[in-house]
Scaffold this active site. Structure first.
Site, PDB file in Angstrom:
ATOM      1  N   GLY A 194       6.874   4.045   4.154  1.00 44.35           N
ATOM      2  CA  GLY A 194       7.660   5.214   4.994  1.00 44.35           C
ATOM      3  C   GLY A 194       8.912   5.041   5.439  1.00 44.35           C
ATOM      4  O   GLY A 194       9.653   4.121   4.996  1.00 44.35           O
ATOM      5  N   GLY A 195       9.442   5.765   6.301  1.00 43.98           N
ATOM      6  CA  GLY A 195      10.669   5.759   6.613  1.00 43.98           C
ATOM      7  C   GLY A 195      11.009   4.654   7.530  1.00 43.98           C
ATOM      8  O   GLY A 195      12.259   4.189   7.632  1.00 43.98           O
ATOM      9  N   PHE A 196       9.904   3.950   8.308  1.00 40.70           N
ATOM     10  CA  PHE A 196      10.092   2.879   9.203  1.00 40.70           C
ATOM     11  C   PHE A 196       9.640   1.510   8.700  1.00 40.70           C
ATOM     12  O   PHE A 196       9.625   0.514   9.111  1.00 40.70           O
ATOM     13  CB  PHE A 196       9.247   3.093  10.394  1.00 40.70           C
ATOM     14  N   GLY A 197       9.143   1.555   7.511  1.00 45.50           N
ATOM     15  CA  GLY A 197       9.144   0.445   6.603  1.00 45.50           C
ATOM     16  C   GLY A 197       7.724   0.474   5.677  1.00 45.50           C
ATOM     17  O   GLY A 197       7.004   1.355   5.427  1.00 45.50           O
ATOM     18  N   ASP A 247       4.377  13.335  14.491  1.00 42.72           N
ATOM     19  CA  ASP A 247       4.767  13.153  13.285  1.00 42.72           C
ATOM     20  C   ASP A 247       3.512  13.328  12.527  1.00 42.72           C
ATOM     21  O   ASP A 247       3.102  12.391  11.721  1.00 42.72           O
ATOM     22  CB  ASP A 247       5.260  11.602  13.135  1.00 42.72           C
ATOM     23  N   LYS A 249       1.749  -3.587   8.723  1.00 40.33           N
ATOM     24  CA  LYS A 249       2.918  -2.638   8.921  1.00 40.33           C
ATOM     25  C   LYS A 249       4.412  -3.375   9.110  1.00 40.33           C
ATOM     26  O   LYS A 249       4.417  -3.995  10.453  1.00 40.33           O
ATOM     27  CB  LYS A 249       2.795  -1.511   9.781  1.00 40.33           C
ATOM     28  N   LEU A 274       0.890  -1.241  -0.046  1.00 40.00           N
ATOM     29  CA  LEU A 274      -0.108  -0.043   0.011  1.00 40.00           C
ATOM     30  C   LEU A 274       0.690   1.380   0.079  1.00 40.00           C
ATOM     31  O   LEU A 274       0.397   2.182  -0.319  1.00 40.00           O
ATOM     32  CB  LEU A 274      -0.906  -0.056   1.256  1.00 40.00           C
ATOM     33  N   GLY A 275       1.953   1.303   0.565  1.00 37.46           N
ATOM     34  CA  GLY A 275       2.908   2.270   0.682  1.00 37.46           C
ATOM     35  C   GLY A 275       4.061   2.017   1.439  1.00 37.46           C
ATOM     36  O   GLY A 275       4.224   0.875   2.192  1.00 37.46           O
ATOM     37  N   VAL A 310       3.976  -1.013   4.110  1.00 36.71           N
ATOM     38  CA  VAL A 310       2.601  -1.320   4.760  1.00 36.71           C
ATOM     39  C   VAL A 310       1.771  -2.062   3.655  1.00 36.71           C
ATOM     40  O   VAL A 310       1.923  -1.707   2.469  1.00 36.71           O
ATOM     41  CB  VAL A 310       1.693  -0.246   5.280  1.00 36.71           C
TER      42      VAL A 310
END
Length: 829
Positions: free
Chosen positions: A520-523, A636, A539, A517-518, A525
């Site tokens: 980000g900086g932490f991993g 955030d 996630k 799905l997308g 999803v």
């Protein structure tokens, strides 16, 4: 006689002036040379005409462009698609601010080119390509002119020669074709066409947010999923990367006299009409409706579509219908499933029954599946690369593309009479009909080595599993300790489900890219479906992200303690081996950024929906700051962390960096600054101090983005020194804040409410934390419970940072991530 002659000359002058004012036969529009309904302008070569028209079945009046010398197949471009003139009083002219506008008899502006012209010396001209261009004349006496707007960059439903169907890979902004709502209503309909440049470029036709048709990958000359593109007339296609973020596809016919173009009908049909000069009528050269197989995923996963057979759907060799009764009734959407276990599955189940190696079924002249993954592997190595990768389901090689392979489901495979590509689908050896595969025989040594390696891996896994049990015990102990602050002694995670890794891997097709799905900086999803049919979002924390056990437990603790309709819901987690996974409720519309910064989806966000999103975010923050059992600072808050449900209601997500305050705490310091550049309050970014007012600052930035439709982190403006905050402040000081508003919003009906929201946003982003309102005050302000709002002070970060800070060692240690990826900065204090 002399007197009569003077009268006649005077009358001719008046008629001449009248004709000039209505631009009959000219090709330009100026403030003094405008067109009134029934008038028109014609391009200099006489090819195209712009004027007022009414679609069949309605008396509404629109301004459009169509062929002039031959009967129009359809109108290529429509200006006032959403706001027709209801009578014959319409006028198209240049307004005082230099924009091209359409007004009704009451002088209401129904449509505008809506660009900043910094002056009124402009004119519009219709070119012989069918492009309507707005120029700004030079202030000196030269003939220099600058293009400030063009209809080719504001497409309707037609894709014409020399147009550019583009996507900005950095900002995700897209130029799209959009269908009419119906043959008698040119307002934006359900179907749209866009260029998807990631991985291997393709053209996608969407039905709302559902993929409806695809062109197949671009191979440098043609889209290989459209065999008709081998035609000489289509050899002019090209795909260009301008190295500044934009990738676009364009075309120009080899024969200038060939009149043809592409357009999408209101029923979703993409077709190419062309003018038959011999018989003097339009004919259809190509259409997606030529085959029932052109509907995306017609036969479901691992299905094969051939419109020359009855029924048109069958399973790929080595596969069988997943739901036999549905297939018998002609419902093929469930697709097919593997009939025999592949080599990797056999080894996994019982390493002593590995058996013979998998092979490949060869399918010629097919449209390859969606979600191809490109590899730099050479042609003679492409097969071996797929065979050695347990997740590889098929491969293909095209001279223009290179090696392609697929993981997960194979979707949208169909048979062509000619053209297409040869696809090799991986199947178990037993499905090859006893045929001996020479390459499989040669690879026997590899199988033996793999078998031996698997035995070693099995024992290593058993050992790690024991260690993993200890880790989970440690995890249970750690999770019941306070990792968030001195005032939190115990946490209770009894309401959370502990999932198994195998269960989540199966739900997400082994975390395949097709389910992503997308990121980000932490991993990343992933979308998943559990065995009970429940949709989830998983996630998966990246090992390289820098987010460790602390952030993982932090997110579980925070979100397990809060329940609110504007906060995303956490179902459970998984900690096995080196994996750390969180399981959330699935949000079908992804993040707010996916809507707000997409030129097509943004059209669904009228002001009522945007205000509902703003109010929902406020309610969620109020709960975190004041109403929950714990006082939580998110730290955030940004558009990508605002998820949207089916009805576009907002849910705040991603609590990995959140902090819990004790009962009497109102601010804290940190040596570890985490967040996203562009959304962080100055006292937090520079000094590590955070409080409720830090979230309020982030909300203010978010509020300006929602109102303007512009992204703060990738902001581009004529004045490169200004940020979005800087531009908002500039307009505020000039008493011109409505210039900031997204053109997609109908301002007139909500002007007071919109101006109030901009005022609140500027109050939230003031430099000093004590000057900013609390979130409860913000809610009262935007809902007009506080009537008179104070004037804001100048916000922080009004100028864009263009050079790296070198003023202090502390600043030089900050590491900022691009755009929406979370930042981590380590500071000594």
């Amino acid at each position: 006689m002399i007197h009569q002659g003077k009268v006649r000359i005077f009358s001719l002058l008046i008629l001449s002036h009248y004709a000039m004012k209505f631009c009959i036969g000219g090709d330009v529009i100026t403030a003094s040379e405008y067109i009134r309904d029934s008038g028109s302008i014609i391009s200099s070569g006489g090819l195209y005409r712009l004027g007022f028209f009414s679609p069949n079945g309605t008396t509404n009046r629109y301004v459009g462009i169509w062929h002039n010398k031959i009967p129009a197949y359809n109108v290529f471009w429509v200006a006032n698609r959403e706001k027709p003139v209801l009578d014959s009083s319409g006028v198209m002219t240049i307004s005082d601010d230099g924009n091209l506008v359409i007004m009704n008899g009451k002088k209401d502006v129904l449509w505008s080119s809506n660009v900043y012209t910094s002056g009124a010396n402009t004119k519009a001209q219709l070119s012989d390509t069918g492009n309507l261009i707005l120029f700004k004349q030079s202030s000196n006496m030269t003939d220099d002119k600058e293009m400030v707007w063009e209809s080719f960059r504001n497409m309707s439903d037609a894709f014409m020669a020399k147009m550019k169907l583009s996507t900005n890979v950095r900002t995700k902004e897209k130029q799209v074709l959009t269908s009419w709502k119906s043959p008698s209503d040119p307002s934006i309909g359900s179907f749209s066409i866009s260029l998807e440049p990631l991985n291997i470029p393709e053209i996608f036709l969407w039905n709302s947010t559902t993929l409806y048709w695809r062109s197949g990958p671009w191979n440098g000359k043609v889209f290989i999923g459209v065999p008709q593109m081998e035609s000489v007339y289509l050899d002019g296609f090209s795909l260009v990367d301008d190295k500044e973020g934009y990738v676009y596809v364009t075309y120009n016919f080899a024969e200038v006299s060939y009149l043809s173009y592409f357009f999408v009908r209101s029923n979703g049909e993409l077709l190419q009409p062309f003018w038959d000069e011999k018989y003097k009528h339009w004919r259809i050269d190509w259409s997606t409706k030529e085959s029932a197989c052109n509907v995306y995923g017609k036969c479901g996963p691992f299905g094969f579509c051939d419109d020359k057979k009855s029924p048109i759907c069958s399973c790929l060799r080595g596969f069988e219908p997943k739901k036999v009764e549905e297939w018998r009734r002609g419902n093929w959407s469930s697709g097919c499933t593997q009939r025999s276990l592949l080599q990797c599955d056999r080894i996994k189940n019982d390493s002593t029954k590995a058996g013979k190696m998998d092979g490949f079924v060869r399918l010629e002249n097919v449209k390859v599946p969606n979600y191809a993954i490109w590899s730099s592997t050479l042609e003679d190595q492409c097969r071996e690369q797929c065979l050695s990768n347990c997740s590889c389901a098929a491969y293909a090689y095209d001279a223009g593309v290179g090696c392609m392979y697929w993981r997960g489901d194979l979707i949208d495979v169909l048979k062509f009479s000619y053209g297409g590509t040869t696809l090799y689908v991986r199947v178990a050896h037993t499905e090859l009909g006893g045929k001996r595969d020479l390459r499989a025989i040669i690879a026997t040594a590899v199988v033996v080595a793999t078998f031996l390696f698997s035995i070693g891996t099995f024992f290593a896994w058993k050992k790690s599993k024991k260690q993993g049990g200890k880790d989970r015990e440690q995890f249970s102990e750690v999770s019941s300790e306070n990792v968030l602050g001195e005032n939190l002694s115990k946490v209770n995670l009894q309401d959370l489900v502990l999932y198994k890794l195998e269960e989540l891997a199966a739900a997400t097709s082994n975390f395949s890219d097709t389910n992503k799905l997308g990121e980000g900086g932490f991993g990343a999803v992933y979308r998943g479906i559990l065995l009970n049919g429940k949709e989830i979002a998983v996630k998966r924390l990246s090992r390289a992200s820098g987010q460790g056990l602390q952030e993982f437990i932090n997110e579980m603790v925070v979100i397990s303690k809060v329940q609110h309709r504007n906060l995303v819901r956490l179902f459970g987690c998984c900690v096995e081996r080196d994996e750390k996974l969180l399981v959330y409720e699935f949000m079908p519309n992804k993040g707010l950024d996916a809507f707000l910064f997409d030129s097509l989806k943004r059209q669904q966000l009228d002001w009522r929906r945007r205000f509902n999103i703003i109010d929902g975010i406020c309610r969620g923050l109020l709960y975190l700051h004041r109403d929950s059992r714990l006082r939580i600072i998110h730290r955030d808050l940004k558009t990508s962390n605002i998820l949207l449900d089916e009805e576009l209601n907002p849910r705040i997500s991603d609590f990995g960096t959140a902090r819990i305050f004790g009962g009497k705490e109102d601010q804290a310091n940190t040596i570890r600054v985490v967040g996203t550049y562009g959304y962080m309050a100055p006292e937090y970014a520079m000094e590590g101090r955070f409080s409720e007012k830090s979230d309020v600052f982030s909300f203010g930035v978010l509020l300006l983005e929602i109102v303007s439709g512009r992204q703060n982190n990738s902001f581009i403006e004529e004045d490169q020194s200004l940020s979005l905050l800087g531009l908002a402040w500039k307009y505020w000081e000039e008493d011109n804040v409505l210039a900031l508003v997204d053109p997609q919003i109908s301002v007139r009906s909500f002007e007071v409410e919109i101006v109030r929201c901009i005022n609140v946003a500027l109050l939230c982003t003031q430099e000093l934390a004590q000057d900013r309102p609390t979130i409860s005050t913000v809610i009262s302000m935007i809902n007009n419970e506080i009537v008179c709002l104070p004037s804001p002070n100048k916000p922080a970060f009004t100028e864009r940072q263009t050079t790296t800070d070198t003023g202090s060692s502390r600043q030089s240690q900050k590491k900022y991530s691009a755009n929406n990826v979370t930042l981590t900065a380590l500071e000594g204090r």
